[in-house]
Design a protein around this motif. Sequence first.
Motif, PDB file in Angstrom:
ATOM      1  N   ARG A   1       0.864  -1.187   0.000  1.00  0.00           N
ATOM      2  CA  ARG A   1       0.000   0.000   0.000  1.00  0.00           C
ATOM      3  C   ARG A   1       0.895   1.230   0.000  1.00  0.00           C
ATOM      4  N   TYR A   2       0.537   2.189  -0.876  1.00  0.00           N
ATOM      5  CA  TYR A   2       1.394   3.355  -1.063  1.00  0.00           C
ATOM      6  C   TYR A   2       0.564   4.624  -1.143  1.00  0.00           C
ATOM      7  N   ARG A   3       1.211   5.751  -0.806  1.00  0.00           N
ATOM      8  CA  ARG A   3       0.594   7.075  -0.883  1.00  0.00           C
ATOM      9  C   ARG A   3       1.377   7.908  -1.895  1.00  0.00           C
ATOM     10  N   ALA A   4       0.654   8.562  -2.782  1.00  0.00           N
ATOM     11  CA  ALA A   4       1.266   9.498  -3.724  1.00  0.00           C
ATOM     12  C   ALA A   4       1.135  10.899  -3.156  1.00  0.00           C
ATOM     13  N   GLU A   5       2.234  11.638  -3.199  1.00  0.00           N
ATOM     14  CA  GLU A   5       2.253  13.049  -2.796  1.00  0.00           C
ATOM     15  C   GLU A   5       2.607  13.849  -4.046  1.00  0.00           C
ATOM     16  N   ILE A   6       1.674  14.661  -4.500  1.00  0.00           N
ATOM     17  CA  ILE A   6       1.852  15.387  -5.756  1.00  0.00           C
ATOM     18  C   ILE A   6       1.744  16.884  -5.485  1.00  0.00           C
ATOM     19  N   LYS A   7       2.738  17.622  -5.960  1.00  0.00           N
ATOM     20  CA  LYS A   7       2.682  19.080  -5.922  1.00  0.00           C
ATOM     21  C   LYS A   7       2.568  19.546  -7.360  1.00  0.00           C
ATOM     22  N   MET A   8       1.599  20.392  -7.585  1.00  0.00           N
ATOM     23  CA  MET A   8       1.364  20.886  -8.940  1.00  0.00           C
ATOM     24  C   MET A   8       0.892  22.319  -8.890  1.00  0.00           C
ATOM     25  N   THR A   9       0.861  22.942 -10.047  1.00  0.00           N
ATOM     26  CA  THR A   9       0.379  24.308 -10.165  1.00  0.00           C
ATOM     27  C   THR A   9      -0.608  24.362 -11.315  1.00  0.00           C
ATOM     28  N   LEU A  10      -1.073  25.537 -11.616  1.00  0.00           N
ATOM     29  CA  LEU A  10      -1.959  25.786 -12.752  1.00  0.00           C
ATOM     30  C   LEU A  10      -1.317  26.856 -13.623  1.00  0.00           C
ATOM     31  N   THR A  11      -1.801  27.003 -14.826  1.00  0.00           N
ATOM     32  CA  THR A  11      -1.235  28.021 -15.710  1.00  0.00           C
ATOM     33  C   THR A  11      -1.575  29.424 -15.225  1.00  0.00           C
ATOM     34  N   ALA A  12      -2.652  29.553 -14.439  1.00  0.00           N
ATOM     35  CA  ALA A  12      -3.048  30.856 -13.898  1.00  0.00           C
ATOM     36  C   ALA A  12      -3.597  30.655 -12.485  1.00  0.00           C
TER      37      ALA A  12
END
Length: 183
Positions: free
Chosen positions: A120-131
């Motif tokens: 069992r695993y957890r994904a940690e995602i950091k993202m942005t948007l174009t605006a």
Amino acid sequence: MPTELVKLIRDCPAIRIPTGEPFTLAAGTEGYITQRLGDTITLAFSGGLARVEAKDADALGLKVSKEEQRSSSGEGPTEPPTQEALLKALKNVYDPEIPVNIVDLGLVYSAEIFPVGEDRYRAEIKMTLTAPGCGMGPVISADVQKRALSVPGIVEANVELVWDPPWNQSMMSELGKMQLGLI
């Protein structure tokens, strides 16, 4: 660029672009499909732009592909999920106004996988948007979470919208730039 005129054959849940507000497209509404990528369809109609889930393609008189019908088998992974598998899954998420996936747009700043138990695993995602003011942020974040959870073994997915560094076109992959005619 409009590609295909359709007329809704049933009421259909949708999300208004760019505000991110849920609403219902009424049966009989006509519009042009401007984008059908990943799990979503973008429809231009007299009221603006709408995002429709691909699972509702039948409302637009379209066939639902086998991939769109597919559901998780519930089977556990035979090996731990990889960052490559996670990024591949995230390449199925699109901004409804830009025909390039969020990875090639350079919106994903990090995608990490951590164990939370046996297989069992957890994904940690950091993202942005174009605006920063994009009303579709929560919708796109939910798409990212859904796609991350589709990777075998990932049972938790946290998506954080970040604004530093601010996104700019130089963050796009070469493929993304080519798709938009920037190179």
